[in-house]
Design an enzyme around this catalytic site. Structure first.
Site, PDB file in Angstrom:
ATOM      1  N   GLY A 185      11.249 -12.599  -9.056  1.00 18.29           N
ATOM      2  CA  GLY A 185      11.130 -13.165  -7.704  1.00 18.29           C
ATOM      3  C   GLY A 185      11.584 -12.162  -6.662  1.00 18.29           C
ATOM      4  O   GLY A 185      12.754 -12.150  -6.263  1.00 18.29           O
ATOM      5  N   LEU A 186      10.646 -11.340  -6.223  1.00 18.51           N
ATOM      6  CA  LEU A 186      11.013 -10.254  -5.306  1.00 18.51           C
ATOM      7  C   LEU A 186      10.734 -10.591  -3.844  1.00 18.51           C
ATOM      8  O   LEU A 186      10.076  -9.836  -3.142  1.00 18.51           O
ATOM      9  CB  LEU A 186      10.278  -8.969  -5.698  1.00 18.51           C
ATOM     10  CG  LEU A 186      10.858  -8.258  -6.924  1.00 18.51           C
ATOM     11  CD1 LEU A 186       9.961  -7.099  -7.331  1.00 18.51           C
ATOM     12  CD2 LEU A 186      12.277  -7.774  -6.676  1.00 18.51           C
ATOM     13  N   ASN A 244       7.409  -9.981 -10.510  1.00 13.14           N
ATOM     14  CA  ASN A 244       7.064 -10.940  -9.453  1.00 13.14           C
ATOM     15  C   ASN A 244       5.684 -11.512  -9.747  1.00 13.14           C
ATOM     16  O   ASN A 244       4.803 -10.787 -10.221  1.00 13.14           O
ATOM     17  CB  ASN A 244       7.061 -10.241  -8.086  1.00 13.14           C
ATOM     18  CG  ASN A 244       7.024 -11.248  -6.945  1.00 13.14           C
ATOM     19  OD1 ASN A 244       7.982 -11.960  -6.710  1.00 13.14           O
ATOM     20  ND2 ASN A 244       5.893 -11.306  -6.247  1.00 13.14           N
ATOM     21  N   SER A 301      25.343 -17.067  -1.826  1.00  9.53           N
ATOM     22  CA  SER A 301      25.344 -17.223  -0.368  1.00  9.53           C
ATOM     23  C   SER A 301      25.525 -15.883   0.329  1.00  9.53           C
ATOM     24  O   SER A 301      26.121 -14.966  -0.218  1.00  9.53           O
ATOM     25  CB  SER A 301      26.471 -18.148   0.069  1.00  9.53           C
ATOM     26  OG  SER A 301      26.506 -18.192   1.479  1.00  9.53           O
ATOM     27  N   GLY A 324      22.799 -14.748   2.566  1.00 10.91           N
ATOM     28  CA  GLY A 324      21.504 -14.309   3.087  1.00 10.91           C
ATOM     29  C   GLY A 324      21.172 -12.909   2.594  1.00 10.91           C
ATOM     30  O   GLY A 324      21.717 -12.419   1.605  1.00 10.91           O
ATOM     31  N   LYS A 330      27.608 -24.903  -4.059  1.00  6.62           N
ATOM     32  CA  LYS A 330      26.779 -24.173  -3.084  1.00  6.62           C
ATOM     33  C   LYS A 330      26.136 -25.164  -2.096  1.00  6.62           C
ATOM     34  O   LYS A 330      26.027 -24.886  -0.894  1.00  6.62           O
ATOM     35  CB  LYS A 330      25.693 -23.364  -3.809  1.00  6.62           C
ATOM     36  CG  LYS A 330      24.654 -22.710  -2.891  1.00  6.62           C
ATOM     37  CD  LYS A 330      25.273 -21.695  -1.966  1.00  6.62           C
ATOM     38  CE  LYS A 330      24.381 -20.819  -1.141  1.00  6.62           C
ATOM     39  NZ  LYS A 330      23.141 -21.244  -0.615  1.00  6.62           N
ATOM     40  N   HIS A 387      28.751 -26.121   0.327  1.00  6.61           N
ATOM     41  CA  HIS A 387      28.937 -24.936   1.193  1.00  6.61           C
ATOM     42  C   HIS A 387      27.894 -24.957   2.317  1.00  6.61           C
ATOM     43  O   HIS A 387      28.203 -24.753   3.483  1.00  6.61           O
ATOM     44  CB  HIS A 387      28.810 -23.661   0.350  1.00  6.61           C
ATOM     45  CG  HIS A 387      28.519 -22.419   1.136  1.00  6.61           C
ATOM     46  ND1 HIS A 387      27.267 -22.145   1.660  1.00  6.61           N
ATOM     47  CD2 HIS A 387      29.305 -21.396   1.521  1.00  6.61           C
ATOM     48  CE1 HIS A 387      27.317 -21.005   2.332  1.00  6.61           C
ATOM     49  NE2 HIS A 387      28.534 -20.527   2.254  1.00  6.61           N
ATOM     50  N   ASN A 388      26.654 -25.234   1.949  1.00  6.63           N
ATOM     51  CA  ASN A 388      25.593 -25.260   2.962  1.00  6.63           C
ATOM     52  C   ASN A 388      25.800 -26.404   3.955  1.00  6.63           C
ATOM     53  O   ASN A 388      25.550 -26.247   5.148  1.00  6.63           O
ATOM     54  CB  ASN A 388      24.211 -25.395   2.304  1.00  6.63           C
ATOM     55  CG  ASN A 388      23.750 -24.084   1.693  1.00  6.63           C
ATOM     56  OD1 ASN A 388      24.560 -23.224   1.358  1.00  6.63           O
ATOM     57  ND2 ASN A 388      22.453 -23.915   1.536  1.00  6.63           N
ATOM     58  N   GLU A 403      28.307 -25.315   6.287  1.00  4.81           N
ATOM     59  CA  GLU A 403      27.665 -24.330   7.185  1.00  4.81           C
ATOM     60  C   GLU A 403      26.926 -25.056   8.320  1.00  4.81           C
ATOM     61  O   GLU A 403      27.027 -24.661   9.488  1.00  4.81           O
ATOM     62  CB  GLU A 403      26.693 -23.500   6.331  1.00  4.81           C
ATOM     63  CG  GLU A 403      25.901 -22.442   7.046  1.00  4.81           C
ATOM     64  CD  GLU A 403      24.906 -21.778   6.082  1.00  4.81           C
ATOM     65  OE1 GLU A 403      25.300 -21.363   4.973  1.00  4.81           O
ATOM     66  OE2 GLU A 403      23.712 -21.707   6.435  1.00  4.81           O
TER      67      GLU A 403
HETATM   68  P1  NBP Z   1      11.520 -17.825  -1.286  1.00  5.76           P
HETATM   69  O1  NBP Z   1      12.334 -19.058  -1.418  1.00  5.76           O
HETATM   70  O2  NBP Z   1      10.715 -17.649  -0.066  1.00  5.76           O
HETATM   71  O3  NBP Z   1      10.548 -17.718  -2.575  1.00  5.76           O
HETATM   72  C1  NBP Z   1       9.623 -16.680  -2.685  1.00  5.76           C
HETATM   73  C2  NBP Z   1       9.569 -16.161  -4.100  1.00  5.76           C
HETATM   74  O4  NBP Z   1       9.235 -17.213  -5.011  1.00  5.76           O
HETATM   75  C3  NBP Z   1       8.471 -15.108  -4.259  1.00  5.76           C
HETATM   76  O5  NBP Z   1       8.925 -14.101  -5.136  1.00  5.76           O
HETATM   77  C4  NBP Z   1       7.336 -15.916  -4.861  1.00  5.76           C
HETATM   78  O6  NBP Z   1       6.414 -15.120  -5.596  1.00  5.76           O
HETATM   79  C5  NBP Z   1       8.111 -16.806  -5.797  1.00  5.76           C
HETATM   80  N1  NBP Z   1       7.353 -17.940  -6.315  1.00  5.76           N
HETATM   81  C6  NBP Z   1       6.888 -19.044  -5.677  1.00  5.76           C
HETATM   82 BR1  NBP Z   1       7.018 -19.353  -3.884  1.00  5.76          BR
HETATM   83  N2  NBP Z   1       6.243 -19.880  -6.489  1.00  5.76           N
HETATM   84  C7  NBP Z   1       6.315 -19.313  -7.693  1.00  5.76           C
HETATM   85  C8  NBP Z   1       5.827 -19.705  -8.960  1.00  5.76           C
HETATM   86  N3  NBP Z   1       5.189 -20.860  -9.145  1.00  5.76           N
HETATM   87  N4  NBP Z   1       6.033 -18.873 -10.011  1.00  5.76           N
HETATM   88  C9  NBP Z   1       6.686 -17.704  -9.840  1.00  5.76           C
HETATM   89  N5  NBP Z   1       7.178 -17.276  -8.655  1.00  5.76           N
HETATM   90  C10 NBP Z   1       6.997 -18.075  -7.592  1.00  5.76           C
HETATM   91  O7  NBP Z   1      12.452 -16.517  -1.486  1.00  5.76           O
HETATM   92  P2  NBP Z   1      13.903 -16.185  -0.892  1.00  5.76           P
HETATM   93  O8  NBP Z   1      14.011 -16.526   0.539  1.00  5.76           O
HETATM   94  O9  NBP Z   1      14.209 -14.804  -1.356  1.00  5.76           O
HETATM   95  O10 NBP Z   1      14.860 -17.208  -1.665  1.00  5.76           O
HETATM   96  C11 NBP Z   1      14.963 -17.238  -3.068  1.00  5.76           C
HETATM   97  C12 NBP Z   1      15.909 -18.353  -3.452  1.00  5.76           C
HETATM   98  O11 NBP Z   1      17.202 -18.070  -2.885  1.00  5.76           O
HETATM   99  C13 NBP Z   1      15.519 -19.728  -2.896  1.00  5.76           C
HETATM  100  O12 NBP Z   1      15.907 -20.724  -3.785  1.00  5.76           O
HETATM  101  C14 NBP Z   1      16.327 -19.841  -1.624  1.00  5.76           C
HETATM  102  O13 NBP Z   1      16.549 -21.170  -1.229  1.00  5.76           O
HETATM  103  C15 NBP Z   1      17.613 -19.145  -2.045  1.00  5.76           C
HETATM  104  N6  NBP Z   1      18.397 -18.574  -0.944  1.00  5.76           N
HETATM  105  C16 NBP Z   1      17.773 -17.961   0.103  1.00  5.76           C
HETATM  106  C17 NBP Z   1      18.525 -17.395   1.116  1.00  5.76           C
HETATM  107  C18 NBP Z   1      17.873 -16.701   2.266  1.00  5.76           C
HETATM  108  O14 NBP Z   1      18.594 -16.315   3.210  1.00  5.76           O
HETATM  109  N7  NBP Z   1      16.565 -16.476   2.242  1.00  5.76           N
HETATM  110  C19 NBP Z   1      19.937 -17.461   1.052  1.00  5.76           C
HETATM  111  C20 NBP Z   1      20.533 -18.053  -0.056  1.00  5.76           C
HETATM  112  C21 NBP Z   1      19.748 -18.614  -1.046  1.00  5.76           C
HETATM  113  P3  NBP Z   1       5.067 -14.578  -4.872  1.00  5.76           P
HETATM  114  O15 NBP Z   1       5.452 -13.282  -4.225  1.00  5.76           O
HETATM  115  O16 NBP Z   1       4.135 -14.428  -5.988  1.00  5.76           O
HETATM  116  O17 NBP Z   1       4.644 -15.619  -3.875  1.00  5.76           O
END
Ligand code: NBP
Length: 472
Positions: free
Chosen positions: A10-11, A33, A128, A130, A182, A185-186, A189
């Site tokens: 998951g990149l 990914n 946590s 970001g 977590k 925590h949110n 937040e």
């Molecule tokens: P996203 O939550 O936006 O998810 C995108 C990723 O999920 C991409 O790599 C995408 O692959 C993959 N993906 C999806 Br959508 N459906 C998929 C499937 N069916 N099979 C395989 N891969 C799949 O990414 P993020 O913002 O980096 O967050 C990742 C996790 O961390 C989430 O649970 C989020 O809630 C949590 N989180 C985020 C933050 C933040 O600040 N963003 C902070 C803390 C926690 P693709 O490239 O092929 O579409």
């Protein structure tokens, strides 16, 4: 090529930054990914790093040293299950899957059982901080079996934030405990952010310019309110809009989004009969903010007061500081009460002092006063409510008068301060030896024969009165 120490699927923004963080600590990382081009484009940008990009899941799994340590960093919900399902046929007994996304803790408990029954090891870990936290050092909240934590500990400790040399990661508890903590925590937040917005709203009505606001928040960040959210708020007020030349914040539409963790926190609080009124107010404030069109329409018909805030600016800053700090104490008291209640219900053996300690760095709610919360629980692990820790009792007693005055100033000026008011309401209810529930219980007995206890009889004896009949 040698096998990798760690794998990540998951990149997107979090995954990319976590990989760079893990790699920077001396580990070789394999990545995969779903959309291959995302992976190959990104890996190509980092030719000097020990990062192995794999185009197939089979190749990815094959590239990892045993026992495999695979972190899933994809969108929470169905995608996590899909990734796990496709991994299962490729893994060996004892391999470790870590879900680092914001999964609902009940999903984590289900996956923990599912994978455990198949002979795999699973960790649901809240991460946590970001993008920046993921890259430089997040706060990590892992759940799952202690034996699996022991295997993951060296990597988690090396990539996490550090405060006073202590890593901002600890084994939270078994099963879904990590994702649960977590989630709370949110929720906290959400509360912190709303409280800051309410302080801003009062200052704005009192005529503070963005430059004055930046100064207030910068000064606060040099004092007892020091925290990441206060710090970024000061920076937000300094940011100019390139199109208009004014403050960017004034150009941002007043409708807030949310991804669900705040709502999950509320549902869990209701299920556990724990009051988290500050977080509740914060979630509802976001909902009301999103109803922009309805608010604009209502503003044409519903009257408010025609009152200016006359309090002198320096005095107002002090009063609002006290209201904000007191409300923040309440918000944490409520959130920690919920964690303690759920932890006892689930027998997770949670250590609230340690949880507060790992929130001191890396995460969005990092703040100086988490040191005081850590101290409070380390001195008294059985503390029934944070408000009753002597340090916080002292602060609340000191701040309560100004806190009331701020809620009153806001109310008289027609400024919504739902989180300040909810916090004060909780404080006043909690400290009331007598509440008007005697009347409430009388009403219940009147219409439903629900019985009542008496003030002059031992607890546990129940009475019923034949109340007069009401016609119509
Ligand atoms: P996203 O939550 O936006 O998810 C995108 C990723 O999920 C991409 O790599 C995408 O692959 C993959 N993906 C999806 Br959508 N459906 C998929 C499937 N069916 N099979 C395989 N891969 C799949 O990414 P993020 O913002 O980096 O967050 C990742 C996790 O961390 C989430 O649970 C989020 O809630 C949590 N989180 C985020 C933050 C933040 O600040 N963003 C902070 C803390 C926690 P693709 O490239 O092929 O579409």
């Amino acid at each position: 090529m040698s096998k990798s120490d760690f794998g990540l699927i998951g990149l997107a923004v979090m995954g990319q930054n976590l990989v760079l963080n893990v790699e920077s600590r001396g580990f070789q990382v394999s990545v995969y990914n779903r959309t291959t081009s995302v992976m190959s484009d990104w890996v190509a940008k980092h030719p000097d790093k020990k990062i192995v990009g794999e185009v197939t899941l089979e190749g990815f799994v094959e590239s990892l040293a045993s026992p495999r340590k695979i972190m899933i960093m994809v969108k929470a919900g169905g995608p996590v299950d899909k990734v796990i399902e496709s991994l299962i046929p490729l893994l060996d007994e004892g391999d470790i899957i870590i879900d680092g996304g914001n999964s609902l803790y009940t999903d984590t408990e289900r996956r923990d059982k599912w994978l455990g029954d198949l002979g795999f090891r699973f960790i649901g870990a809240g991460v946590s901080g970001g993008e920046e936290g993921a890259r430089k050092g997040p706060s990590i909240m892992p759940g799952g079996p202690v034996s699996t934590w022991d295997v993951m500990k060296p990597i988690f400790e090396s990539i996490s934030a550090k405060v006073d040399g202590e890593p901002c990661v600890t084994h939270i508890g078994t099963g879904g405990a990590g994702h649960y903590v977590k989630m709370i925590h949110n929720g906290i937040e959400y509360g912190d952010m709303q409280l800051i917005c309410e302080a801003y709203s009062i200052f704005k009505k009192a005529g503070f310019t963005p430059a004055e606001l930046a100064k207030v928040f910068t000064d606060w960040n040099d004092g007892d309110l020091e925290s990441y959210l206060i710090q970024i708020t000061a920076k937000i007020f300094e940011q100019k809009d390139p199109e208009t030349g004014g403050a960017l914040v004034d150009m941002v539409l007043d409708t807030a989004g949310q991804k669900g963790t705040g709502r999950w926190t509320l549902i869990n609080a209701v299920e556990n009969a724990v009051v988290i009124s500050t977080i509740n107010a914060a979630v509802e404030a976001r909902i009301l903010s999103s109803m922009k069109d309805k608010r604009v329409e209502a503003s044409k018909f519903l009257k408010g007061p025609e009152v200016e805030i006359s309090t002198e600016k320096a005095e107002l800053v002090k009063k609002v500081h006290d209201a904000l700090f007191a409300s923040k104490i309440i918000s944490y008291a409520q959130g920690l009460d919920l964690i303690a209640t759920m932890g006892a219900e689930k027998d997770w053996g949670l250590d609230l002092g340690q949880i507060a300690a790992i929130w001191r760095g890396g995460c969005i709610i990092r703040a100086r006063f988490l040191n005081d919360i850590t101290d409070a629980y380390r001195k008294d692990p059985e503390l029934s409510n944070l408000m009753l820790a002597p340090f916080f009792t002292g602060l609340l007693n000191e701040f309560q008068q100004n806190w009331r005055e701020v809620v009153s100033i806001a109310s008289l000026a027609g400024i919504p301060v739902p989180a300040f008011s909810a916090s004060l309401g909780y404080y006043d209810s909690y400290r009331s030896a007598v509440l008007p529930a005697n009347l409430l219980q009388s009403q219940r007995d009147f219409f439903g024969a629900h019985t009542y206890e008496r003030t002059d009889k031992p607890r546990g004896e129940f009475f019923h009165t034949e109340w007069p009949e009401v016609i119509g």
